[in-house]
Design a protein around this motif. Structure first.
Motif, PDB file in Angstrom:
ATOM      1  N   THR A 117      35.303  41.416  38.861  1.00 41.68           N
ATOM      2  CA  THR A 117      35.140  40.432  39.929  1.00 41.68           C
ATOM      3  C   THR A 117      36.074  39.254  39.695  1.00 41.68           C
ATOM      4  O   THR A 117      36.115  38.676  38.607  1.00 41.68           O
ATOM      5  N   ALA A 118      36.802  38.912  40.740  1.00 42.78           N
ATOM      6  CA  ALA A 118      37.760  37.811  40.622  1.00 42.78           C
ATOM      7  C   ALA A 118      37.032  36.475  40.604  1.00 42.78           C
ATOM      8  O   ALA A 118      35.993  36.306  41.243  1.00 42.78           O
ATOM      9  N   ASN A 119      37.588  35.537  39.865  1.00 39.82           N
ATOM     10  CA  ASN A 119      37.046  34.178  39.793  1.00 39.82           C
ATOM     11  C   ASN A 119      38.123  33.233  40.301  1.00 39.82           C
ATOM     12  O   ASN A 119      38.993  32.792  39.559  1.00 39.82           O
ATOM     13  N   LEU A 120      38.050  32.943  41.596  1.00 36.94           N
ATOM     14  CA  LEU A 120      39.074  32.106  42.212  1.00 36.94           C
ATOM     15  C   LEU A 120      38.940  30.649  41.828  1.00 36.94           C
ATOM     16  O   LEU A 120      39.859  29.858  42.079  1.00 36.94           O
ATOM     17  N   SER A 121      37.824  30.263  41.235  1.00 38.75           N
ATOM     18  CA  SER A 121      37.656  28.864  40.848  1.00 38.75           C
ATOM     19  C   SER A 121      38.566  28.487  39.684  1.00 38.75           C
ATOM     20  O   SER A 121      38.866  27.302  39.488  1.00 38.75           O
ATOM     21  N   GLU A 122      39.031  29.463  38.929  1.00 41.55           N
ATOM     22  CA  GLU A 122      39.917  29.174  37.804  1.00 41.55           C
ATOM     23  C   GLU A 122      41.392  29.245  38.213  1.00 41.55           C
ATOM     24  O   GLU A 122      42.187  28.415  37.795  1.00 41.55           O
ATOM     25  N   THR A 124      43.824  30.448  41.733  1.00 43.21           N
ATOM     26  CA  THR A 124      43.896  30.967  43.101  1.00 43.21           C
ATOM     27  C   THR A 124      45.350  31.220  43.455  1.00 43.21           C
ATOM     28  O   THR A 124      46.127  30.289  43.677  1.00 43.21           O
ATOM     29  N   THR A 125      45.705  32.491  43.484  1.00 46.37           N
ATOM     30  CA  THR A 125      47.036  32.915  43.891  1.00 46.37           C
ATOM     31  C   THR A 125      46.891  34.098  44.841  1.00 46.37           C
ATOM     32  O   THR A 125      45.778  34.573  45.107  1.00 46.37           O
ATOM     33  N   VAL A 126      48.028  34.584  45.327  1.00 47.22           N
ATOM     34  CA  VAL A 126      47.989  35.746  46.215  1.00 47.22           C
ATOM     35  C   VAL A 126      47.403  36.950  45.485  1.00 47.22           C
ATOM     36  O   VAL A 126      46.603  37.713  46.048  1.00 47.22           O
ATOM     37  N   ASP A 127      47.774  37.118  44.221  1.00 43.27           N
ATOM     38  CA  ASP A 127      47.277  38.263  43.450  1.00 43.27           C
ATOM     39  C   ASP A 127      45.773  38.161  43.219  1.00 43.27           C
ATOM     40  O   ASP A 127      45.049  39.165  43.352  1.00 43.27           O
ATOM     41  N   THR A 128      45.288  36.985  42.832  1.00 38.90           N
ATOM     42  CA  THR A 128      43.850  36.855  42.571  1.00 38.90           C
ATOM     43  C   THR A 128      43.027  37.002  43.852  1.00 38.90           C
ATOM     44  O   THR A 128      41.936  37.579  43.839  1.00 38.90           O
ATOM     45  N   VAL A 129      43.548  36.507  44.964  1.00 39.23           N
ATOM     46  CA  VAL A 129      42.828  36.664  46.226  1.00 39.23           C
ATOM     47  C   VAL A 129      42.816  38.136  46.659  1.00 39.23           C
ATOM     48  O   VAL A 129      41.795  38.644  47.142  1.00 39.23           O
ATOM     49  N   GLU A 130      43.941  38.832  46.478  1.00 41.85           N
ATOM     50  CA  GLU A 130      43.961  40.258  46.789  1.00 41.85           C
ATOM     51  C   GLU A 130      42.973  41.019  45.911  1.00 41.85           C
ATOM     52  O   GLU A 130      42.278  41.927  46.383  1.00 41.85           O
ATOM     53  N   HIS A 131      42.910  40.647  44.633  1.00 40.04           N
ATOM     54  CA  HIS A 131      41.949  41.288  43.739  1.00 40.04           C
ATOM     55  C   HIS A 131      40.518  41.013  44.186  1.00 40.04           C
ATOM     56  O   HIS A 131      39.655  41.906  44.135  1.00 40.04           O
ATOM     57  N   ALA A 132      40.251  39.786  44.641  1.00 37.11           N
ATOM     58  CA  ALA A 132      38.915  39.452  45.129  1.00 37.11           C
ATOM     59  C   ALA A 132      38.568  40.245  46.381  1.00 37.11           C
ATOM     60  O   ALA A 132      37.437  40.713  46.549  1.00 37.11           O
ATOM     61  N   MET A 133      39.523  40.415  47.269  1.00 32.00           N
ATOM     62  CA  MET A 133      39.267  41.167  48.492  1.00 32.00           C
ATOM     63  C   MET A 133      39.057  42.647  48.205  1.00 32.00           C
ATOM     64  O   MET A 133      38.311  43.336  48.911  1.00 32.00           O
ATOM     65  N   GLU A 134      39.714  43.162  47.175  1.00 33.91           N
ATOM     66  CA  GLU A 134      39.585  44.582  46.842  1.00 33.91           C
ATOM     67  C   GLU A 134      38.303  44.864  46.062  1.00 33.91           C
ATOM     68  O   GLU A 134      37.603  45.840  46.348  1.00 33.91           O
ATOM     69  N   SER A 135      37.996  44.022  45.078  1.00 32.99           N
ATOM     70  CA  SER A 135      36.857  44.292  44.204  1.00 32.99           C
ATOM     71  C   SER A 135      35.582  43.598  44.643  1.00 32.99           C
ATOM     72  O   SER A 135      34.499  43.968  44.197  1.00 32.99           O
ATOM     73  N   GLY A 136      35.667  42.588  45.514  1.00 34.35           N
ATOM     74  CA  GLY A 136      34.480  41.861  45.942  1.00 34.35           C
ATOM     75  C   GLY A 136      34.206  40.658  45.062  1.00 34.35           C
ATOM     76  O   GLY A 136      34.838  40.466  44.018  1.00 34.35           O
TER      77      GLY A 136
END
Length: 329
Positions: A117-122, A124-136
């Motif tokens: 699970t991505a942690n965008l609070s630490e 936030t980039t295009v890669d981390t947001v894509e990872h969040a959208m893919e993994s939830g």
């Protein structure tokens, strides 16, 4: 050529006792059987058939006495076979193994999901947001997943903005799309706005519609993809700002892009769902029943006054009794 007398039951049993379980003559059993036949022949020569019959009777009685008794209520196999116990043991082990496998897979899936699970609070980039959208992302005590078809339009900590666009292919109508998309947008925005450098999250929602404007969605567990024209439906805009003169952080949600047609359909769908529940409003029948009860109570009170059994008659009798008592004194 003299004919041999027919074999008795014991002799036939004795003959087949030389065979092992595979049907082959066992030398040890054949030797023992030959010894018993020679002894029986000797007894026949000395005592005749009567002596042989007596020998066979004694042999049967000894064999019957040595045979183990069978308990009909016992769970043990009378033949001494342990096949039933082995099958039961394997069945229990199989069930326990399946349960352990299922629980283990759930634990591994839960741990793997939280690790991925991505942690965008630490960061936030295009890669981390894509990872969040893919993994939830984690949302409360649950887990929120996003549509498979998405694009990350912007994710930059220097500008403080995150913008994604998704194509909803699972919602069947506008009301479901609004509900599902609002949860997804809230989960993503909450995760991203916890980052001090992010103050705006935009979540654009599209849907596929047919020629008549009806939603089309994936079929057969998502294997058959929906085909239709993409249509912009809603946009969720989450913003974060620090209130002037305080340490409070204000979060604000705006929903834009909803046209009159979509709003009317959502309102119609909400009304159709709420009509299924029992209404708590007062109907005309309830008012008529209440009026009838009030008229009935009024008529009973009036009849009590005329017969002297009502409240007013009783009050007059009490006043007369009090006046007479005062005059006597």
């Amino acid at each position: 050529m003299a004919r041999r007398p027919p074999l008795t039951a014991d002799e036939a049993t004795e003959l087949f006792s030389e065979l092992d379980e595979s049907g082959v003559v066992d030398p040890l059993r054949a030797r023992e059987s030959s010894r018993r036949r020679a002894f029986r022949a000797k007894v026949r020569e000395e005592g005749g058939d009567e002596a042989v019959n007596k020998l066979e009777a004694d042999h049967r009685s000894k064999r019957r006495a040595s045979r183990p008794k069978i308990d009909p209520l016992s769970a043990d196999d009378p033949s001494g076979s342990k096949a039933g116990q082995a099958i039961s043991r394997m069945a229990v082990l199989s069930i326990v193994g399946v349960l352990v496998l299922v629980v283990g897979m759930q634990v591994v899936y839960g741990v793997n999901r939280r690790l991925n699970t991505a942690n965008l609070s630490e960061r936030t980039t295009v890669d981390t947001v894509e990872h969040a959208m893919e993994s939830g992302v984690e949302w409360g005590n649950g887990f929120t997943q996003f549509p498979e078809e998405f694009t990350v339009d912007e994710a930059d900590e220097s500008t403080g903005a995150v913008e994604v666009s998704v194509v909803d292919a699972t919602s069947r109508n506008e009301l479901e799309l609004l509900s599902n998309s609002q949860i997804q947008a809230a989960a993503l925005a909450t995760n991203a706005l916890l980052n001090d450098k992010i103050n705006r999250v935009t979540y654009n929602v599209y849907a596929r519609v047919d020629e008549n404007g009806n939603f089309v969605h994936d079929e057969f567990f998502g294997f058959l993809k929906a085909e239709g024209t993409e249509r912009a439906m809603l946009t969720f805009i989450w913003t974060k700002q620090v209130a002037a003169g305080t340490s409070n952080i204000d979060w604000e949600l705006r929903i834009v892009g909803m046209d009159d047609e979509t709003a009317a359909k959502i309102q119609e769908q909400v009304n159709s769902v709420s009509s299924l529940a029992d209404s708590s409003e007062v109907t005309q029948d309830d008012l008529d029943d209440q009026t009838s009860e009030q008229l009935l109570e009024q008529s009973q009170r009036d009849s009590g006054v005329f017969t002297g059994t009502g409240g007013a008659a009783a009050a007059g009798a009490d006043e007369g009794a009090a006046t007479e008592e005062t005059a006597a004194q």
